[in-house]
Scaffold this motif. Structure first.
Motif, PDB file in Angstrom:
ATOM      1  N   SER A 336     -25.664  21.337 -86.550  1.00  0.00           N
ATOM      2  CA  SER A 336     -24.981  21.957 -87.688  1.00  0.00           C
ATOM      3  C   SER A 336     -24.692  20.932 -88.777  1.00  0.00           C
ATOM      4  N   VAL A 337     -24.243  19.743 -88.362  1.00  0.00           N
ATOM      5  CA  VAL A 337     -23.956  18.692 -89.353  1.00  0.00           C
ATOM      6  C   VAL A 337     -25.247  18.147 -89.954  1.00  0.00           C
ATOM      7  N   PHE A 338     -26.275  17.962 -89.130  1.00  0.00           N
ATOM      8  CA  PHE A 338     -27.570  17.528 -89.661  1.00  0.00           C
ATOM      9  C   PHE A 338     -28.059  18.492 -90.745  1.00  0.00           C
ATOM     10  N   ASP A 339     -27.985  19.778 -90.454  1.00  0.00           N
ATOM     11  CA  ASP A 339     -28.484  20.766 -91.408  1.00  0.00           C
ATOM     12  C   ASP A 339     -27.604  20.853 -92.644  1.00  0.00           C
ATOM     13  N   GLU A 340     -26.310  20.696 -92.468  1.00  0.00           N
ATOM     14  CA  GLU A 340     -25.379  20.762 -93.594  1.00  0.00           C
ATOM     15  C   GLU A 340     -25.681  19.678 -94.628  1.00  0.00           C
ATOM     16  N   PHE A 341     -26.046  18.496 -94.155  1.00  0.00           N
ATOM     17  CA  PHE A 341     -26.260  17.353 -95.063  1.00  0.00           C
ATOM     18  C   PHE A 341     -27.726  16.931 -95.147  1.00  0.00           C
ATOM     19  N   ASN A 342     -28.631  17.779 -94.684  1.00  0.00           N
ATOM     20  CA  ASN A 342     -30.072  17.510 -94.756  1.00  0.00           C
ATOM     21  C   ASN A 342     -30.424  16.154 -94.157  1.00  0.00           C
ATOM     22  N   ILE A 343     -29.962  15.916 -92.940  1.00  0.00           N
ATOM     23  CA  ILE A 343     -30.241  14.677 -92.219  1.00  0.00           C
ATOM     24  C   ILE A 343     -31.395  14.924 -91.249  1.00  0.00           C
ATOM     25  N   ALA A 344     -32.451  14.129 -91.370  1.00  0.00           N
ATOM     26  CA  ALA A 344     -33.563  14.217 -90.426  1.00  0.00           C
ATOM     27  C   ALA A 344     -33.143  13.599 -89.100  1.00  0.00           C
ATOM     28  N   TRP A 345     -33.843  13.948 -88.020  1.00  0.00           N
ATOM     29  CA  TRP A 345     -33.446  13.422 -86.718  1.00  0.00           C
ATOM     30  C   TRP A 345     -34.611  13.347 -85.742  1.00  0.00           C
ATOM     31  N   THR A 346     -34.493  12.406 -84.799  1.00  0.00           N
ATOM     32  CA  THR A 346     -35.358  12.362 -83.621  1.00  0.00           C
ATOM     33  C   THR A 346     -34.462  12.245 -82.399  1.00  0.00           C
ATOM     34  N   THR A 347     -34.601  13.182 -81.475  1.00  0.00           N
ATOM     35  CA  THR A 347     -33.822  13.109 -80.245  1.00  0.00           C
ATOM     36  C   THR A 347     -34.265  11.911 -79.414  1.00  0.00           C
ATOM     37  N   TRP A 348     -33.349  11.385 -78.664  1.00  0.00           N
ATOM     38  CA  TRP A 348     -33.675  10.455 -77.599  1.00  0.00           C
ATOM     39  C   TRP A 348     -33.506  11.258 -76.319  1.00  0.00           C
ATOM     40  N   CYS A 349     -34.638  11.827 -75.798  1.00  0.00           N
ATOM     41  CA  CYS A 349     -35.989  11.517 -76.164  1.00  0.00           C
ATOM     42  C   CYS A 349     -36.869  12.659 -75.669  1.00  0.00           C
ATOM     43  N   TYR A 350     -38.167  12.421 -75.557  1.00  0.00           N
ATOM     44  CA  TYR A 350     -39.115  13.469 -75.176  1.00  0.00           C
ATOM     45  C   TYR A 350     -39.171  13.684 -73.665  1.00  0.00           C
ATOM     46  N   ASP A 351     -39.467  12.613 -72.907  1.00  0.00           N
ATOM     47  CA  ASP A 351     -39.762  12.823 -71.484  1.00  0.00           C
ATOM     48  C   ASP A 351     -39.095  11.832 -70.539  1.00  0.00           C
ATOM     49  N   ALA A 352     -38.113  11.079 -71.008  1.00  0.00           N
ATOM     50  CA  ALA A 352     -37.439  10.135 -70.104  1.00  0.00           C
ATOM     51  C   ALA A 352     -36.082  10.711 -69.687  1.00  0.00           C
ATOM     52  N   ASP A 353     -35.108   9.840 -69.399  1.00  0.00           N
ATOM     53  CA  ASP A 353     -33.868  10.309 -68.781  1.00  0.00           C
ATOM     54  C   ASP A 353     -32.897  11.010 -69.727  1.00  0.00           C
ATOM     55  N   PHE A 354     -33.221  11.095 -70.993  1.00  0.00           N
ATOM     56  CA  PHE A 354     -32.469  11.929 -71.929  1.00  0.00           C
ATOM     57  C   PHE A 354     -33.350  13.085 -72.425  1.00  0.00           C
ATOM     58  N   GLY A 355     -34.528  13.223 -71.825  1.00  0.00           N
ATOM     59  CA  GLY A 355     -35.547  14.094 -72.397  1.00  0.00           C
ATOM     60  C   GLY A 355     -35.512  15.527 -71.910  1.00  0.00           C
ATOM     61  N   PHE A 356     -36.431  16.321 -72.476  1.00  0.00           N
ATOM     62  CA  PHE A 356     -36.520  17.738 -72.122  1.00  0.00           C
ATOM     63  C   PHE A 356     -37.839  18.090 -71.433  1.00  0.00           C
ATOM     64  N   TRP A 357     -38.761  17.121 -71.329  1.00  0.00           N
ATOM     65  CA  TRP A 357     -40.065  17.391 -70.718  1.00  0.00           C
ATOM     66  C   TRP A 357     -40.268  16.503 -69.503  1.00  0.00           C
ATOM     67  N   ASP A 358     -40.852  17.057 -68.442  1.00  0.00           N
ATOM     68  CA  ASP A 358     -41.139  16.320 -67.213  1.00  0.00           C
ATOM     69  C   ASP A 358     -42.646  16.106 -67.106  1.00  0.00           C
ATOM     70  N   GLN A 359     -43.096  14.862 -67.310  1.00  0.00           N
ATOM     71  CA  GLN A 359     -44.525  14.565 -67.269  1.00  0.00           C
ATOM     72  C   GLN A 359     -45.103  14.734 -65.866  1.00  0.00           C
ATOM     73  N   GLN A 360     -44.298  14.441 -64.851  1.00  0.00           N
ATOM     74  CA  GLN A 360     -44.808  14.540 -63.483  1.00  0.00           C
ATOM     75  C   GLN A 360     -45.061  15.985 -63.078  1.00  0.00           C
ATOM     76  N   LYS A 361     -44.151  16.859 -63.443  1.00  0.00           N
ATOM     77  CA  LYS A 361     -44.272  18.276 -63.089  1.00  0.00           C
ATOM     78  C   LYS A 361     -45.026  19.083 -64.138  1.00  0.00           C
ATOM     79  N   ASN A 362     -45.282  18.431 -65.282  1.00  0.00           N
ATOM     80  CA  ASN A 362     -45.944  19.114 -66.393  1.00  0.00           C
ATOM     81  C   ASN A 362     -45.219  20.410 -66.745  1.00  0.00           C
TER      82      ASN A 362
END
Length: 382
Positions: A336-362
């Motif tokens: 909500s704050v990012f969108d309010e002030f037009n702040i770009a972002w990259t989550t930490w992260c894609y597939d490691a211990d903060f991620g949302f994807w599991d490469q092993q289980k695909n």
């Protein structure tokens, strides 16, 4: 014959002059490197011991295709010196091939990319926390600083063929200088060196002390350069985002955490280990909510407005063991704050211990989190 030759020389000279003027006219123009929603391809070319086949297979085309289909518009690719250069400074070819392949795939799948020099031998952002602060020689050694510039010379030689609209350089991750002016002086040196090679390339510049939001006000940005993106990182409150994280003292806390509101109740505080109480105490009185996030971002937003530059949160996220409902509430407030002030972002992260994807289980580790991330504004909706 000589007449025709002279005419050709004159024509060629005129063409070169026009071409040269055209190039000069382009200097100072703002690139179309526009970003909004992204993720870090972490623990691959950085912070990883994988080599050979395991490293080659870690990130593949289907990863880029997936991110495009989900609605991400860019990636941040952390890289480490030890993966790209040996101790003698010679290039290690496979990592370079993997990086350029990744950038080619990003372009193919309509994803912009930030190449982030994450850890170098003369500077590691966690050295202070691990008792090895003396290993960070970057801010006190002219040789180390020149080595940093030389690394970017070689990266530029390899990557300058990519469009300025599709690839950007982040020449240092989470600087930890004792004095803010040390970092400002190094920014000026590296900026000057890169601008001599690539006048138009978008450069991502972060604040001192782990790219903290609270140090953005001390940042000195090269004047008159509109092809710069300003970056900060945000993991607050750490007791929430790093709950159970073994590498932090707060990760040893096993009691209940709340969000929003006061994070730790007096009752939970009283039964916590005495060794943790000094660090836990602030979380028993301070309220954490969207207003606190908005207030924390204030200085970074003002600095971006001062220089009329895009603002970018390069790292933010929640560790896997964190209660998912709490994680989702915090994530929604952040978006909500990012969108309010037009702040770009990259989550930490894609597939490691903060991620949302599991490469092993695909498969997804946390699809609801992805749905929340994609619920906010996308590129072009600012």
């Amino acid at each position: 014959m000589r007449k025709y030759f002279l005419f050709f020389v004159a024509l060629l000279s005129a063409t070169l002059i026009i071409s040269s003027c055209g190039e000069k006219a382009k200097e100072g123009e703002v690139n179309d490197f526009r970003i909004k929603r992204g993720t870090n391809l972490s623990h691959w070319l950085s912070q990883s011991e994988e080599r050979g086949e395991a490293r080659r297979m870690h990130i593949q085309e289907d990863d880029f295709e997936r991110l495009e289909q989900l609605g991400f518009d860019f990636v941040r690719i952390p890289i480490d010196e030890v993966q790209f250069w040996d101790e003698e400074g010679d290039q290690l070819p496979e990592a370079w091939e993997l990086l350029t392949k990744a950038l080619d795939l990003a372009v193919k799948h309509h994803l912009r990319a930030i190449v982030d020099l994450h850890i170098i031998r003369s500077h590691y952002f966690n050295a202070v926390n691990e008792g090895g602060a003396s290993a960070n020689t970057l801010f006190t050694s002219d040789e180390a600083q020149q080595n940093l510039i030389n690394m970017w010379y070689e990266l530029s030689d390899a990557l300058k063929g990519y469009s300025n609209d599709s690839v950007a350089y982040e020449f240092m991750n989470e600087p930890v200088a004792d004095d803010h002016e040390q970092w400002n002086q190094l920014i000026a040196k590296v900026h000057k060196a890169l601008r001599e090679r690539e006048p138009q390339r978008t450069l991502v510049i972060g604040s001192n002390r782990w790219q903290g939001y609270e140090t953005m006000k001390y940042l000195k940005v090269p004047e008159g350069d509109k092809n710069i993106v300003l970056s900060f990182h945000y993991y607050n409150p750490m007791i929430l985002t790093h709950y159970g994280a073994w590498w932090t003292p707060l990760g040893k806390y096993t009691g209940k955490v709340n969000y929003p509101g006061v994070l730790i109740s007096k009752e939970d505080y009283e039964v916590a280990p005495d060794s943790l109480k000094p660090q836990l105490e602030p979380f028993t009185t301070q309220e954490w909510n969207i207003d606190r996030i908005r207030a924390d971002f204030k200085d970074a937003i003002e600095v971006a407005k001062k220089y009329d530059l895009q603002l970018f949160c390069g790292e933010w996220g929640v560790y896997e063991p964190v209660d998912r409902e709490l994680a989702y509430r915090w994530t929604k407030d952040m978006l909500s704050v990012f969108d309010e002030f037009n702040i770009a972002w990259t989550t930490w992260c894609y597939d490691a211990d903060f991620g949302f994807w599991d490469q092993q289980k695909n498969d997804y580790k946390d699809k609801p989190l992805v749905d929340i991330l994609m619920s906010g504004k996308k590129l072009g909706e600012e």
